[in-house]
Scaffold this motif. Structure first.
Motif, PDB file in Angstrom:
ATOM      1  N   ARG A 174      17.137  25.880 -13.030  1.00  0.00           N
ATOM      2  CA  ARG A 174      17.533  26.083 -11.628  1.00  0.00           C
ATOM      3  C   ARG A 174      18.868  26.793 -11.569  1.00  0.00           C
ATOM      4  O   ARG A 174      19.704  26.652 -12.453  1.00  0.00           O
ATOM      5  N   SER A 218      23.839  21.586  -8.568  1.00  0.00           N
ATOM      6  CA  SER A 218      22.463  22.017  -8.643  1.00  0.00           C
ATOM      7  C   SER A 218      21.581  20.964  -7.998  1.00  0.00           C
ATOM      8  O   SER A 218      22.005  19.841  -7.791  1.00  0.00           O
ATOM      9  N   THR A 278      11.003  23.913 -10.097  1.00  0.00           N
ATOM     10  CA  THR A 278      11.613  24.539 -11.262  1.00  0.00           C
ATOM     11  C   THR A 278      12.197  23.477 -12.181  1.00  0.00           C
ATOM     12  O   THR A 278      12.865  22.563 -11.706  1.00  0.00           O
ATOM     13  N   ASP A 337      13.047  29.497  -4.617  1.00  0.00           N
ATOM     14  CA  ASP A 337      14.275  28.735  -4.808  1.00  0.00           C
ATOM     15  C   ASP A 337      15.378  29.403  -4.009  1.00  0.00           C
ATOM     16  O   ASP A 337      15.207  30.516  -3.506  1.00  0.00           O
TER      17      ASP A 337
END
Length: 85
Positions: A13, A2, A8, A73
């Motif tokens: 996420r 990640s 975020t 994202d």
């Protein structure tokens, strides 16, 4: 894997695949393709989202989407987690 950012909150996420997992021969379309995809967050939530396929390999798709906080994202997810809209 990640990516922490200032947008975020980290646990929210989407987990993203490592290049070893998704493969290195990446195809990029002229225009993003609308898709529906399943993502898994760092804290383990399964979410079905609407997004755009930005790139793909034989095994995975890079999906761009707007998260629940309204932030843009993207994440690499397994190809079988993605369908065209």
């Amino acid at each position: 894997m990640s990516r922490p950012t200032g947008n975020t909150p980290f646990p929210d996420r989407a987990r993203t695949l490592h290049p070893r997992q998704h493969g290195m021969e990446v195809t990029t379309p002229e225009r993003p393709i609308p898709v529906r995809a399943w993502i898994v967050t760092v804290k383990g939530e399964d979410l079905e989202i609407d997004g755009d396929a930005m790139a793909w390999t034989e095994r995975a798709v890079r999906v761009r989407y707007v998260d629940k906080f309204g932030h843009l994202d993207s994440a690499w997810v397994w190809a079988n987690a993605v369908t065209r809209r």
